[in-house]
Write an enzyme that holds these catalytic residues in place. Structure first.
Site, short mmCIF file in Angstrom:
data_model
loop_
_atom_site.label_atom_id
_atom_site.label_comp_id
_atom_site.label_asym_id
_atom_site.label_seq_id
_atom_site.Cartn_x
_atom_site.Cartn_y
_atom_site.Cartn_z
CG HIS A 31 1.61 -5.00 8.14
ND1 HIS A 31 0.79 -6.04 7.78
CD2 HIS A 31 1.73 -4.22 7.02
CE1 HIS A 31 0.43 -5.91 6.52
NE2 HIS A 31 0.99 -4.82 6.03
CE1 TYR A 41 -4.29 1.56 0.56
CE2 TYR A 41 -3.05 3.04 1.98
CZ TYR A 41 -4.20 2.73 1.27
OH TYR A 41 -5.26 3.61 1.30
CB SER A 82 0.90 -5.37 2.87
OG SER A 82 -0.01 -4.54 3.54
CD GLN A 83 -2.14 -1.73 -2.66
OE1 GLN A 83 -3.02 -0.87 -2.55
NE2 GLN A 83 -0.97 -1.46 -3.21
CG ASP A 135 -0.27 -7.55 10.56
OD1 ASP A 135 -0.55 -6.34 10.67
OD2 ASP A 135 -0.03 -8.09 9.47
#
Length: 324
Positions: A302, A92, A186-187, A272
């Site tokens: 994260h 992200y 992540s993203q 996370d």
């Protein structure tokens, strides 16, 4: 932050309450059909980087709406025969950055295709791809752009770009299309799950601490961005909860996971708060393939496994890409 989500034994059986739209498959078939009405027009321009051992290409291809999307394509120097390819999606706020930051997979002997994320790349890893499409009022960030209508939602464009990125990578003559993997963190992990559900013949996927999963739980469990962008939007736009959750249901990694066919290596971190472990397990538990694994990092946030997860991927992925 100590452990805040469900205990590990409960995570192993956790199932999302996200409701899949009845027209989910129709929505995505139509979306991809519209994108494919545009010529892919994948172009690979050699770039001089000063790097030894790899050849780098500046990529442009037509994504959603025929919009130009950028990327990097990295090959081991002197490649003459088609190689398996790793298609990577970015976290992200980030962009494709500079080529020398993408050496891992070419160093391991694979072709490596990195997709820039439209409209992003000004938080870290500079981007080169604009997002020509507009949207209605939104909270700063990307999570609420067009959120009142699934057809206008930002991630409809991104996920479509990602499918077209796989097609662009496979179009290169030095890529063995039958040995294509998708991965990202992540993203990028959420995008990987979407691609895994929309491209039926991938050889493997590796979603690392994936975002964009189990929206009903994520948006009410964590107060950290990016999920919190949705909460801030609904704090102002009172009474739109059901409308927003309906839009998000077309983009939930849980529903893409349920359509996955490729072997998969997931990861999660139990501290996370950005992508809570229950939301990752929601996708993992929905994934219907026997050949799946999940790496669990108990005392990490994260950042997850970071280089340890890359090492796990380097052990796991070649077994799925070098066969045949």
């Amino acid at each position: 932050m100590a452990l805040f989500d469900l205990p590990l034994d409960q995570l192993a059986g956790y199932r999302s309450r996200s409701t899949e739209p009845a027209d989910f498959d129709e929505f995505w078939a139509k979306t991809l059909g519209e994108a494919r009405s545009h010529d892919l027009d994948a172009r690979f321009e050699p770039v001089e980087t000063g790097l030894a051992g790899v050849d780098v290409f500046d990529v442009t291809f037509a994504g959603f709406g025929g919009h130009p999307v950028k990327g990097w394509f990295v090959l081991p120097s002197g490649t003459t025969e088609p190689l398996p390819v790793v298609v990577q999606f970015i976290g992200y706020g980030g962009g494709r950055g500079l080529p020398h930051t993408h050496l891992l997979w070419a160093s391991a002997g694979f072709a490596h295709f990195v997709m820039d994320t439209r409209g992003q790349g000004s938080t870290w890893g500079g981007g080169s791809t604009p997002d020509p499409a507009g949207s209605g009022p939104a909270v700063p960030g990307y999570m609420t752009r067009g959120i009142d209508d699934p057809h206008a939602y930002y991630y409809r464009r991104v996920f479509t770009d990602a499918v077209r990125a796989v097609e662009a990578a496979r179009s290169h003559p030095l890529v063995d299309a039958a040995r294509t993997a998708a991965l990202g963190g992540s993203q990028g992990g959420g995008i990987t799950l979407a691609v895994g559900g929309l491209v039926p013949d991938l050889a493997a996927i590796a979603p690392d601490v994936p975002f964009l999963c189990d929206f009903p739980r994520a948006t009410t469990l964590t107060d950290k961005d990016p999920y919190r962008e949705i909460g801030r939007y609904l704090k102002t736009h009172r009474g739109r909860d059901a409308e927003v959750q309906r839009t998000l249901s077309y983009f939930d990694g849980v529903h893409f996971a349920a359509r996955g066919r490729a072997p998969a290596l997931f990861s999660t971190a139990l501290e996370d708060q950005t992508c809570p472990p229950s939301t990752v397990f929601a996708a993992f538990n929905a994934y219907p393939v026997e050949d799946k694994e999940i790496e669990v990092y108990t005392f990490n946030d994260h950042e997850g496994g970071g280089p340890y997860q890359e090492a796990a991927q380097l052990r796991w992925l070649p077994q799925r890409l070098t066969a045949g």
